[in-house]
Design a protein around this motif. Structure first.
Motif, PDB file in Angstrom:
ATOM      1  N   ILE A   1       0.827  -1.205   0.000  1.00 25.88           N
ATOM      2  CA  ILE A   1       0.000   0.000   0.000  1.00 25.88           C
ATOM      3  C   ILE A   1       0.860   1.253   0.000  1.00 25.88           C
ATOM      4  O   ILE A   1       0.610   2.199  -0.757  1.00 25.88           O
ATOM      5  N   LEU A   2       1.891   1.285   0.832  1.00 25.90           N
ATOM      6  CA  LEU A   2       2.762   2.462   0.893  1.00 25.90           C
ATOM      7  C   LEU A   2       3.584   2.612  -0.384  1.00 25.90           C
ATOM      8  O   LEU A   2       3.871   3.736  -0.822  1.00 25.90           O
ATOM      9  N   PHE A   3       3.964   1.494  -0.994  1.00 25.20           N
ATOM     10  CA  PHE A   3       4.721   1.547  -2.250  1.00 25.20           C
ATOM     11  C   PHE A   3       3.889   2.227  -3.342  1.00 25.20           C
ATOM     12  O   PHE A   3       4.422   2.997  -4.155  1.00 25.20           O
ATOM     13  N   ARG A   4       2.601   1.953  -3.358  1.00 20.63           N
ATOM     14  CA  ARG A   4       1.727   2.443  -4.423  1.00 20.63           C
ATOM     15  C   ARG A   4       1.144   3.827  -4.133  1.00 20.63           C
ATOM     16  O   ARG A   4       0.540   4.440  -5.015  1.00 20.63           O
ATOM     17  N   ASN A   5       1.285   4.316  -2.912  1.00 18.76           N
ATOM     18  CA  ASN A   5       0.566   5.529  -2.524  1.00 18.76           C
ATOM     19  C   ASN A   5       1.500   6.526  -1.838  1.00 18.76           C
ATOM     20  O   ASN A   5       1.554   6.610  -0.613  1.00 18.76           O
ATOM     21  N   PRO A   6       2.246   7.311  -2.619  1.00 19.54           N
ATOM     22  CA  PRO A   6       3.185   8.282  -2.036  1.00 19.54           C
ATOM     23  C   PRO A   6       2.497   9.324  -1.149  1.00 19.54           C
ATOM     24  O   PRO A   6       3.069   9.757  -0.146  1.00 19.54           O
ATOM     25  N   GLU A   7       1.265   9.734  -1.516  1.00 23.96           N
ATOM     26  CA  GLU A   7       0.549  10.727  -0.710  1.00 23.96           C
ATOM     27  C   GLU A   7       0.215  10.167   0.663  1.00 23.96           C
ATOM     28  O   GLU A   7       0.324  10.864   1.680  1.00 23.96           O
ATOM     29  N   LEU A   8      -0.191   8.905   0.704  1.00 18.06           N
ATOM     30  CA  LEU A   8      -0.469   8.267   1.986  1.00 18.06           C
ATOM     31  C   LEU A   8       0.812   8.168   2.815  1.00 18.06           C
ATOM     32  O   LEU A   8       0.789   8.376   4.039  1.00 18.06           O
TER      33      LEU A   8
ATOM     34  N   VAL B   1      10.206   4.585   1.203  1.00 23.30           N
ATOM     35  CA  VAL B   1      10.157   3.377   0.384  1.00 23.30           C
ATOM     36  C   VAL B   1      11.369   3.393  -0.534  1.00 23.30           C
ATOM     37  O   VAL B   1      11.539   4.307  -1.355  1.00 23.30           O
ATOM     38  N   ALA B   2      12.223   2.416  -0.381  1.00 25.68           N
ATOM     39  CA  ALA B   2      13.447   2.332  -1.191  1.00 25.68           C
ATOM     40  C   ALA B   2      13.258   1.297  -2.292  1.00 25.68           C
ATOM     41  O   ALA B   2      13.116   0.100  -2.019  1.00 25.68           O
ATOM     42  N   SER B   3      13.265   1.758  -3.538  1.00 22.65           N
ATOM     43  CA  SER B   3      13.102   0.848  -4.679  1.00 22.65           C
ATOM     44  C   SER B   3      14.465   0.390  -5.178  1.00 22.65           C
ATOM     45  O   SER B   3      15.462   1.119  -5.076  1.00 22.65           O
ATOM     46  N   TYR B   4      14.492  -0.800  -5.754  1.00 21.36           N
ATOM     47  CA  TYR B   4      15.752  -1.373  -6.252  1.00 21.36           C
ATOM     48  C   TYR B   4      15.705  -1.506  -7.780  1.00 21.36           C
ATOM     49  O   TYR B   4      14.658  -1.818  -8.362  1.00 21.36           O
ATOM     50  N   THR B   5      16.845  -1.295  -8.385  1.00 21.40           N
ATOM     51  CA  THR B   5      16.947  -1.329  -9.845  1.00 21.40           C
ATOM     52  C   THR B   5      17.630  -2.608 -10.303  1.00 21.40           C
ATOM     53  O   THR B   5      18.621  -3.053  -9.707  1.00 21.40           O
ATOM     54  N   ASN B   6      17.102  -3.187 -11.366  1.00 19.13           N
ATOM     55  CA  ASN B   6      17.719  -4.358 -11.987  1.00 19.13           C
ATOM     56  C   ASN B   6      18.979  -3.897 -12.740  1.00 19.13           C
ATOM     57  O   ASN B   6      18.905  -3.091 -13.676  1.00 19.13           O
TER      58      ASN B   6
END
Length: 535
Positions: A351-358, A377-382
């Motif tokens: 939910i937090l990954f998909r909702n930056p405003e939340l 939320v820390a995203s990882y790159t291939n």
């Protein structure tokens, strides 16, 4: 909004135990007193609608939300001769949606926009099945039902329709002592009787003319039949010429002899309606002729709308259990677009990954809680494709040192309170069931939960909370907010569940304008600190 909930013969409750529900309802009591049973009963009903594959299943006690065993396990004292029932009362004036009582309110047939529904079950020992006892509809704040539906001959009557078996209940009794029946007659009785009388007079005139023609043609057999019809019309003329409430009640009863309601699981979903051609009595047909809209207060329709309202309530009901998931260092995006964190809070990361405003709103709450961390939320790159992968992490940045750490590397409490914060901020016009939100949380954070609840019951969120808890600090914060005028006493319902020889009882502890308790707490609760210091 749910206003009242009642249980009879469920687990520790003999009942009927009535629980006033407010925007914030806190349920206290000693361990094993039965306070969790209140939430479990609602989960039983939600689970039945959500997971039962067969529409004939009245109750589904074992499922993903709760496991109650079977009827023998959850019925009070395991006595299967007892009937289990629940009753819900909604304040439909605060729904913010189409009001099922709108017509009755507009026509001033009822005074208070309260709509109640009670469903009772029994156990058939021969078939080992749960069966219907009754479905009852309540209006206003009356303690007795306006209409009762029961299976014919105390059995569930099944019919074949479109190749499927359906459970049907028939009208068993209508209570004509309800004020709105007389109110309806006072508004419409004379008008309907006048129009019915005009209709009868028109038919009488036509038949008298026809009788004269037959008499002149000496058609004796046809004339005798017509004269019999004329006699009936003359009797109707006398009836409608002096139409009183007593006669109206008789007509109500005749009209309601035929309809039935069709059920799916434990809730009615449709009815066969009230059709003129099904009504054999001529006076009823005349009354229906041109005035169906005003003829009867539509208790069948209101019953179905009450059931639809309760179904929507259960479908949107959100449950957060007492044990939330342990945090992980890395998460893989599930692809689930659910707007619920789940029973254990496992969907918080998605939910937090998909909702930056939340996420921004949650960080504002963490700051109010006095937690010196910012959630990211820390995203990882291939590395091979340079594209974002489905792997990500929830990280906490220390506001003092700016050190970036995993949820696993800080106190367990943050991960436990996070699902509650996320769901409370995410939901709109929804009821949340939460068990023991204070687990693993510092007393100061428990108090801050009270401020979160107070914020989330107000616009634009307008949520409702039913919470099973032991937290004194949560209660103290709500009392403080009442004292400061940020909450009203009627916004909070405090229930104390106490167990005795006759089963568990629900005590409603009222609050005044200063946030002080009008009713005394039962001895021994919240006295541990005093006893440890002074005894």
């Amino acid at each position: 909004m749910l206003r009242e909930y009642q249980l009879t013969n469920f687990k520790a409750f003999a009942g009927p135990e009535t629980i006033p529900i407010r925007p914030i309802t806190l349920i206290y009591g000693p361990n094993s007193s039965g306070k969790s049973s209140v939430l479990q009963s609602l989960l039983l009903l939600k689970q039945t609608l959500q997971e039962a594959e067969n529409p004939e299943t009245l109750l589904l006690p074992k499922g993903n939300l709760v496991n109650l065993g079977g009827y023998r396990e959850f019925i009070h004292r395991h006595d299967v001769s007892k009937s289990f029932s629940f009753k819900v009362v909604f304040d439909v004036g605060k729904q913010g949606k189409p009001n099922p009582l709108e017509n009755l309110l507009r026509e001033k047939l009822i005074q208070a926009p309260l709509l109640g529904l009670q469903v009772a079950f029994s156990y058939d020992k021969q078939t080992s099945n749960v069966v219907f006892s009754s479905v009852e509809l309540f209006l206003e704040d009356e303690s007795y039902p306006v209409v009762i539906y029961k299976p014919e001959k105390q059995e569930v009557l099944e019919i074949e329709r479109a190749g499927s078996r359906e459970i049907i209940l028939k009208v068993d009794n209508i209570n004509y002592d309800y004020n709105f029946w007389k109110a309806w007659f006072d508004i419409y009785g004379s008008k309907i009787a006048k129009n019915a009388l005009a209709e009868v007079n028109s038919h009488l005139k036509q038949k008298n003319s026809r009788a004269s023609q037959l008499q002149s043609k000496k058609k004796k057999e046809q004339l005798e039949k017509l004269e019999k019809e004329i006699t009936e019309l003359i009797q109707l003329k006398k009836r409608f010429d002096n139409y009183k409430f007593k006669e109206a009640i008789e007509d109500f009863s005749k009209a309601y002899q035929h309809p039935f309601i069709i059920c799916r699981n434990f809730l009615p979903v449709t009815s066969d309606g009230l059709l003129v051609e099904k009504l054999p009595d001529p006076e009823i047909r005349y009354l229906f002729q041109d005035h169906r809209r005003h003829w009867l207060p539509d208790v069948l329709g209101v019953t179905l709308q009450a059931c639809s309202m309760f179904r929507r309530f259960l479908e949107s009901l959100i449950y957060i259990g007492p044990l939330r998931d342990y945090p992980e260092r890395l998460y893989i995006l599930s692809g689930n677009s659910s707007q619920q964190v789940g029973k254990s809070g496992k969907m918080v990361s998605d939910i937090l990954f998909r909702n930056p405003e939340l996420l921004k709103q949650v960080n504002e709450q963490l700051e109010r809680f006095g937690l010196e961390y910012e959630l990211k939320v820390a995203s990882y790159t291939n590395k091979e494709t340079s594209e974002l992968s489905d792997v990500f992490a929830l990280r906490l940045v220390d506001k003092y040192t700016h050190v970036n750490v995993s949820l696993l590397d800080v106190g367990f409490g943050i991960s436990q309170v996070l699902p509650i914060i996320v769901q409370s901020m995410l939901s709109r016009n929804t009821t949340l069931l939460i068990e023991q939100p204070e687990i693993h949380i510092h007393p100061r954070l428990q108090a801050e939960l009270g401020s979160l609840l107070a914020e989330c019951i107000k616009p634009p969120l307008n949520n409702q909370f039913i919470i099973e808890t032991h937290s004194e600090h949560l209660m103290l914060r709500l009392q403080k907010l009442i004292r400061k005028g940020e909450l009203k006493p009627e916004d909070v319902s405090v229930i104390y569940v106490d167990r005795g020889a006759e089963g568990s009882k629900c005590l409603h502890l009222r609050l005044d304008e200063e946030g002080d308790f009008i009713d005394e707490w039962p001895g021994g609760f919240f006295e541990e600190d005093f006893n440890e210091i002074f005894q």
